[in-house]
Design an enzyme around this catalytic site. Structure first.
Site, PDB file in Angstrom:
ATOM      1  N   LYS A 127     -36.604 -26.757   5.746  1.00 19.54           N
ATOM      2  CA  LYS A 127     -36.054 -27.662   4.737  1.00 19.54           C
ATOM      3  C   LYS A 127     -36.346 -29.098   5.181  1.00 19.54           C
ATOM      4  CE  LYS A 127     -32.628 -30.166   4.222  1.00 19.54           C
ATOM      5  NZ  LYS A 127     -33.170 -31.332   3.495  1.00 19.54           N
ATOM      6  N   GLU A 143     -32.557 -31.961  18.187  1.00 22.82           N
ATOM      7  CA  GLU A 143     -33.161 -33.258  18.557  1.00 22.82           C
ATOM      8  C   GLU A 143     -32.403 -34.321  17.787  1.00 22.82           C
ATOM      9  OE1 GLU A 143     -35.524 -33.876  20.705  1.00 22.82           O
ATOM     10  OE2 GLU A 143     -36.339 -31.894  21.113  1.00 22.82           O
ATOM     11  N   CYS A 171     -35.981 -42.389  16.637  1.00 26.05           N
ATOM     12  CA  CYS A 171     -34.872 -41.994  17.522  1.00 26.05           C
ATOM     13  C   CYS A 171     -35.063 -42.564  18.917  1.00 26.05           C
ATOM     14  CB  CYS A 171     -34.783 -40.483  17.578  1.00 26.05           C
ATOM     15  SG  CYS A 171     -36.356 -39.728  18.000  1.00 26.05           S
ATOM     16  N   GLU A 174     -27.015 -46.348  16.564  1.00 23.57           N
ATOM     17  CA  GLU A 174     -28.438 -46.560  16.318  1.00 23.57           C
ATOM     18  C   GLU A 174     -28.578 -47.624  15.235  1.00 23.57           C
ATOM     19  OE1 GLU A 174     -29.422 -42.405  15.238  1.00 23.57           O
ATOM     20  OE2 GLU A 174     -31.111 -42.719  16.572  1.00 23.57           O
TER      21      GLU A 174
HETATM   22  P1  NAP Z   1     -29.763 -36.791   8.975  1.00 25.42           P
HETATM   23  O1  NAP Z   1     -29.003 -37.469   7.920  1.00 25.42           O
HETATM   24  O2  NAP Z   1     -28.998 -36.061  10.031  1.00 25.42           O
HETATM   25  O3  NAP Z   1     -30.752 -35.788   8.224  1.00 25.42           O
HETATM   26  C1  NAP Z   1     -31.664 -34.981   8.915  1.00 25.42           C
HETATM   27  C2  NAP Z   1     -31.937 -33.742   8.097  1.00 25.42           C
HETATM   28  O4  NAP Z   1     -30.721 -33.016   7.948  1.00 25.42           O
HETATM   29  C3  NAP Z   1     -32.430 -34.023   6.687  1.00 25.42           C
HETATM   30  O5  NAP Z   1     -33.292 -32.991   6.281  1.00 25.42           O
HETATM   31  C4  NAP Z   1     -31.139 -33.969   5.876  1.00 25.42           C
HETATM   32  O6  NAP Z   1     -31.370 -33.653   4.545  1.00 25.42           O
HETATM   33  C5  NAP Z   1     -30.427 -32.849   6.580  1.00 25.42           C
HETATM   34  N1  NAP Z   1     -28.977 -32.855   6.442  1.00 25.42           N
HETATM   35  C6  NAP Z   1     -28.140 -33.871   6.132  1.00 25.42           C
HETATM   36  N2  NAP Z   1     -26.860 -33.444   6.132  1.00 25.42           N
HETATM   37  C7  NAP Z   1     -26.893 -32.120   6.440  1.00 25.42           C
HETATM   38  C8  NAP Z   1     -25.906 -31.119   6.610  1.00 25.42           C
HETATM   39  N3  NAP Z   1     -24.598 -31.358   6.464  1.00 25.42           N
HETATM   40  N4  NAP Z   1     -26.309 -29.863   6.915  1.00 25.42           N
HETATM   41  C9  NAP Z   1     -27.600 -29.582   7.069  1.00 25.42           C
HETATM   42  N5  NAP Z   1     -28.594 -30.493   6.945  1.00 25.42           N
HETATM   43  C10 NAP Z   1     -28.228 -31.744   6.640  1.00 25.42           C
HETATM   44  O7  NAP Z   1     -30.746 -37.770   9.726  1.00 25.42           O
HETATM   45  P2  NAP Z   1     -31.844 -38.742   9.069  1.00 25.42           P
HETATM   46  O8  NAP Z   1     -31.159 -39.955   8.589  1.00 25.42           O
HETATM   47  O9  NAP Z   1     -32.715 -37.997   8.128  1.00 25.42           O
HETATM   48  O10 NAP Z   1     -32.740 -39.061  10.331  1.00 25.42           O
HETATM   49  C11 NAP Z   1     -32.434 -40.037  11.243  1.00 25.42           C
HETATM   50  C12 NAP Z   1     -31.742 -39.446  12.450  1.00 25.42           C
HETATM   51  O11 NAP Z   1     -32.594 -38.491  13.063  1.00 25.42           O
HETATM   52  C13 NAP Z   1     -31.474 -40.486  13.501  1.00 25.42           C
HETATM   53  O12 NAP Z   1     -30.225 -40.247  14.085  1.00 25.42           O
HETATM   54  C14 NAP Z   1     -32.578 -40.239  14.518  1.00 25.42           C
HETATM   55  O13 NAP Z   1     -32.300 -40.696  15.808  1.00 25.42           O
HETATM   56  C15 NAP Z   1     -32.696 -38.764  14.453  1.00 25.42           C
HETATM   57  N6  NAP Z   1     -33.994 -38.324  14.961  1.00 25.42           N
HETATM   58  C16 NAP Z   1     -34.035 -37.696  16.172  1.00 25.42           C
HETATM   59  C17 NAP Z   1     -35.251 -37.306  16.696  1.00 25.42           C
HETATM   60  C18 NAP Z   1     -35.336 -36.614  18.028  1.00 25.42           C
HETATM   61  O14 NAP Z   1     -36.389 -36.077  18.329  1.00 25.42           O
HETATM   62  N7  NAP Z   1     -34.301 -36.604  18.841  1.00 25.42           N
HETATM   63  C19 NAP Z   1     -36.426 -37.560  15.986  1.00 25.42           C
HETATM   64  C20 NAP Z   1     -36.343 -38.209  14.745  1.00 25.42           C
HETATM   65  C21 NAP Z   1     -35.112 -38.585  14.246  1.00 25.42           C
HETATM   66  P3  NAP Z   1     -31.520 -34.808   3.441  1.00 25.42           P
HETATM   67  O15 NAP Z   1     -32.408 -35.856   4.026  1.00 25.42           O
HETATM   68  O16 NAP Z   1     -32.133 -34.083   2.319  1.00 25.42           O
HETATM   69  O17 NAP Z   1     -30.142 -35.312   3.196  1.00 25.42           O
END
Ligand code: NAP
Length: 483
Positions: free
Chosen positions: A179, A255, A289, A386
């Site tokens: 997804k 991650e 991240c 962040e």
């Molecule tokens: P996010 O809001 O946590 O979303 C990540 C993914 O999870 C998206 O596909 C999102 O779907 C989905 N999602 C949201 N709420 C969910 C829930 N309750 N249950 C299941 N899935 C859910 O994060 P983001 O804003 O997209 O990405 C930024 C974050 O990712 C930052 O914190 C960054 O540090 C972290 N990140 C970490 C790494 C690493 O390797 N450690 C790499 C890249 C990014 P939708 O987008 O469709 O809502």
């Protein structure tokens, strides 16, 4: 620009079929740089996601039995096709995510390097033969694929965050339901299209697009057929998924978010440190991240670093990612813009001094000025969260101990960076930093050949490297008696 629909079908991909929602439900994907609509993609729900899980379960029975070399060859073909379509993929990333085209090209090459690496590693999931304690017994360990994997990925690297999961999963013999983020599903679908063209069998890779991420996430965490969940995204969502997965005792790779310190010691090569800080801070407009979230500079070089760094930042060009010479694109959405504005207001109220930028860019939309602020303090919200925007807070420290203590004073533990030449200090500091990855005299740590991942609230497991394959393998010990 190429016709992006040629590469991304804008339909979900389940069991080798390109499908829409049965009642035609869709959602829009927009270009964050100009708000223009790029496509409508299916808004799938739990019924469709279950079909994908069942397809993955069926495909697993055949895929797991394929020889490693068959899986490796298919991954190689996928790698070649991604390479052949690199430019259109880069255009797609820029269109739906906003990063400058040069960075998008870099992401395609970086993301594809995982496909290549795991095509190679596919053949090396060796077991072991254990020297036995009794002459009539032989003890051995084999590695087997975990099973059906659910993968959830974020928008900030629409291609690389996917290949880091899919390539090792497929190499290990697992099948996947992915997804992608609702912000950037088109790149995910393009990758699936290329996987189909590569001959990866139906059901081995499924992509379910949908708006209700919490509902799809809950299904993945609770469906008994899903044996592993691999998630990249925020720490808050990662924790929720972990809680939801507890009952089914799923294997997890998480991650999650970071709060990277970037330390500049007084013996650092300041020009190199500035260059490293620009890369570590402003890549993807600060939306990674591993972005430097806090720049800690030793007293003696504080003023000169601030001057050189601010000057370098002042040259960064903001604009639409498909325009030439652009360094920083838009933030992903208005919520991200509001967050950055809020963090800056809080920092200013608590005594931070803005040296450069500090407000939304004249281009409007979600563009934000590259910003530098000094006299940042731990009590400010941007020290604890962040930032995910082009804002660089600079902190002052006096001693090595103070730098380490400041750097570690966060629940996160993903990436950390420092610049300095004293060899003793290099070892001491690298060992003392409570982070999964440490860049010493470099602002860039990501590579397919090294284990990427965090500790503490930054997650569990590693992606890339030899370790990346282990995440999708389980260990079976066999004792042969009666020899
Ligand atoms: P996010 O809001 O946590 O979303 C990540 C993914 O999870 C998206 O596909 C999102 O779907 C989905 N999602 C949201 N709420 C969910 C829930 N309750 N249950 C299941 N899935 C859910 O994060 P983001 O804003 O997209 O990405 C930024 C974050 O990712 C930052 O914190 C960054 O540090 C972290 N990140 C970490 C790494 C690493 O390797 N450690 C790499 C890249 C990014 P939708 O987008 O469709 O809502």
């Amino acid at each position: 620009m190429t016709n992006l629909n040629l590469i991304s079908p804008a339909l979900a991909y389940i069991d080798g079929q390109w499908v829409g929602h049965p009642e035609g439900k869709t959602f829009g994907v927009n270009n964050p740089a100009n708000g223009k609509s790029l496509a409508q993609v299916p808004d799938m729900g739990t019924i469709e996601a279950q079909e994908a899980i069942e397809a993955a379960a069926q495909a697993f029975e055949l895929w797991r039995k394929q020889t490693a070399i068959v899986r490796a060859d298919l991954l190689w073909r996928w790698y070649e096709l991604i390479r052949a379509h690199a430019e259109v993929l880069a255009e797609l990333i820029t269109a739906e995510q906003g990063k400058p085209l040069a960075e998008a090209r870099g992401e395609v090459a970086y993301g594809n390097s995982f496909v290549r690496w795991f095509a190679e590693e596919a053949r090396r999931s060796y077991g072991t033969l254990i020297p036995t304690e009794s002459p009539d017994r032989r003890l051995m360990v084999i590695k087997q694929p975990v099973g059906v994997v659910a993968a959830i990925t974020p928008w900030n690297f629409p291609l690389a965050m996917i290949t880091r999961k899919l390539a090792p999963a497929l190499a290990a013999g697992c099948t996947v339901v992915l997804k992608p983020s609702e912000e950037t599903p088109l790149t995910a679908l393009a990758l699936a299209k290329l996987a189909e063209m590569a001959g990866i069998p139906p059901g081995v890779l499924n992509v379910v697009t949908g708006l209700d991420a919490p509902m799809l996430g809950l299904l993945f965490c609770t469906h008994p057929t899903v044996r592993k969940l691999s998630f990249t995204g925020s720490t808050a969502v990662g924790k929720r998924l972990m809680q939801q997965s507890a009952d089914g005792l799923k294997r997890l790779s998480l991650e999650l978010g970071g709060n990277a310190p970037f330390i500049v010691f007084d013996d650092a090569d300041l020009n190199a440190a500035v260059e490293g800080a620009i890369v570590a801070k402003y890549r993807n407009g600060g939306q990674t991240c591993v972005c430097a979230n806090r720049i800690l500079v030793q007293d003696a070089v504080y003023e000169s670093f601030v001057e050189k760094f601010s000057q370098a930042v002042s040259f960064l060009q903001v604009g639409q990612g498909d325009e030439p010479q652009v360094d920083i694109g838009p933030l992903i959405n208005p919520r991200a813009l509001e967050k950055v504005k809020g963090l800056l207001a809080d920092a200013q109220a608590k005594g931070a001094h803005i040296v450069l930028g500090g407000k939304p860019h004249a281009l409007g939309g979600t563009f934000f000025e590259p910003t530098v602020l000094t006299e940042a303090k731990p009590a400010m919200l941007l020290s604890q969260e962040e930032i995910f925007g082009p804002v660089a807070p600079i902190y002052r420290f006096r001693t090595e101990e103070e730098a380490i203590s400041l750097a570690n004073s966060t629940p996160y533990g993903l990436a950390a960076y420092f610049y300095g030449r004293d060899i003793g200090r290099v070892w001491r500091v690298a060992e003392a930093l409570e982070y999964g990855m440490v860049g010493v005299n470099t602002g860039l740590v990501s590579t397919a050949v090294a284990p990427f991942g965090g500790i503490k609230h930054s997650g569990l497991g590693r992606e890339g490297a030899r370790e990346g394959l282990e995440e999708y393998l389980q260990i079976k010990y066999m004792a042969l008696g009666g020899l």
